[in-house]
Every structure is written in C-alpha cells, then in structure tokens.
Design an enzyme around this catalytic site. Sequence first.
Site, PDB file in Angstrom:
ATOM      1  CB  CYS A 166      59.710  42.930  38.543  1.00  0.00           C
ATOM      2  SG  CYS A 166      58.640  43.588  39.834  1.00  0.00           S
ATOM      3  CG  ASP A 223      64.783  47.225  44.287  1.00  0.00           C
ATOM      4  OD1 ASP A 223      63.746  47.598  44.876  1.00  0.00           O
ATOM      5  OD2 ASP A 223      64.773  46.352  43.399  1.00  0.00           O
ATOM      6  CG  HIS A 258      62.277  47.364  41.414  1.00  0.00           C
ATOM      7  ND1 HIS A 258      62.709  46.106  41.779  1.00  0.00           N
ATOM      8  CD2 HIS A 258      61.116  47.192  40.740  1.00  0.00           C
ATOM      9  CE1 HIS A 258      61.832  45.203  41.349  1.00  0.00           C
ATOM     10  NE2 HIS A 258      60.866  45.834  40.716  1.00  0.00           N
TER      11      HIS A 258
END
Length: 290
Positions: A166, A223, A258
């Site tokens: 991330c 995502d 994600h």
Amino acid sequence: MLDQEFESHLPTRDFSRRDFVVTTIGSGFAAAVLPVAAQTLTTDIHGLDAGPVTITVGDFKMPAYRAQPAAGKKLPVVLVLSEVFGVHEYIADVARRFAKQGYLAIAPELFLRQGDAKAYADIPTLISNVISKVPDAQVLRDLDATIAWAAANGGDTTRLGVTGFCWGGRITWLYSAHNAKLKAGVAWYGRLVGEASALTPRHPVELAGDLHAPVLGLYGGQDGGIPLDTVDKMKTALKSGSAAARRSEFVVYADAPHAFHADYRPSFRKEAAEDGWQRCLAWLKANGVA
C-alpha cells in the site's frame, strides 16, 4: 492529493484506548481494521533473532522491527515497508517470514516524527493528522539509515532488496529510483500516480526512467483505489526508461481487491497472496538479493 486507496477498502470503527493498546513496535494489529480476521497467519520465532531495534537518524532514534536467522552472518537484506498503519503485528510477521527464508528483514517506523499511526482507529483522521504530513525526502533518508544499520549488524547490503504494501508499495518504487545499490524491489498495490506537492514532489510514473533496480508490481484487478489505467501508464513509462525499468514487470490478479496480501483483513485473498509471495521470493532471488 492522497490516493483514496487508503480508506476506500477499510471500515471506520471507534475503539477506545482500553480496547486497543500498542506497547511495542511489531505488537498488536492496526486499530482501524479490528477485529482481526480469522485467517491471520502467525510465524514463530524458532531459530530467529527477532524484535525491536533502534536506528539513529541524525538526532532521531527511529524504532524498527528486525528479524533474521539467529546464526546468520552477512545475510541478504530486505526492507519491509508498511501500510499506512505503521509497523504492527502483520508487518512484523512478514519480516519473520523473510527471516525464515534466510534474510535479514527490517521494517522501520517511518511515520513517528509526525505521529503514531498505530494509535488511530479512524482512517481519515490518521491520513490527515499523520500520513499526509510525511515528506518523501524524510522517508528516503530514513531508509538510507536503515540500510547503514543493517550493514553494521550482520547484513550484506550488496544483496539488497525492498518490498512494501500500500503506502509502502509506492515508496518501493521511489526507493528503487533513489538507491543505486538496490538489486530489486517488489511493490504490493502501491499507487503509481498523483498530484505533485512539496512533500510528495514526484510519483512512480514520473520516476520510471530513473529506476536503478527492477521492480515487480503486484496489483489487484478489483482495486478501487488504483485504477488499471494507472498500471497501464506505468507500464508505458517503464518501456522507455532505464535498463532496470525495462526489466520491471507487473502481475495483476484479476479478481483481487486492494490489500489482498493482508491476511488480518477481510480483503485477504489466499490464492493471490500465496502466488504473490512466491513471485516475490523468486524475484528477489533472480535479481541477486537471496
């Protein structure tokens, strides 16, 4: 502008201090995503030297979590860069997983000058109060200091890799353009584009031509915070970049959201996470880090 990936996949919950207290680096889970999912992995410390260490960066004492084989010397080094939540138990466990593979893995706390990310249960507040105030230049200096510490504490920094998740995935790309001694990077769903600011002057797509080390990008096709067209833009930029840039690759898991590697969160996707982990290890080995 901060990418919405940080908050678009996470529930906002209210937890009091008595519900969630982090006492040391690498302990506890991110308050913002409690309760912890049932499939969370735990890697034991048998045969490892693992725990908190302190890295000096000028007059700042930066905490970090280190894991390595207990009997190891001159070990390959891998930096483990956290999500926006800092170095909590998941990141520490990833470091232990690398240590089980023979690495000196070290995860520095890169936000503490701005605040303790693990103390926040509200994600928008965490981003506005801490993450948005962290300069890229500060992070890169801290990573340089982390490598110097590793070199002085049993690491072979001629075999140097970096991986991040991330927020840390974006920094993986940046550090691959910053450090000429880096051998390889693996970026897990780090954002690739963004608006320039004083604290974040350049983003990965603008740095593609400057990569010193090839990066493997592991991304989710579902995502919502990282549209696939930004992956396409990065692929195009890499094609006309440095030799290392041209050797970089992407793997997109079509059905993955994600944070699909984050086994403590509902976003975890076992098949994609396990495949990505094996690809990560193979990439580091193939590029001289193992």
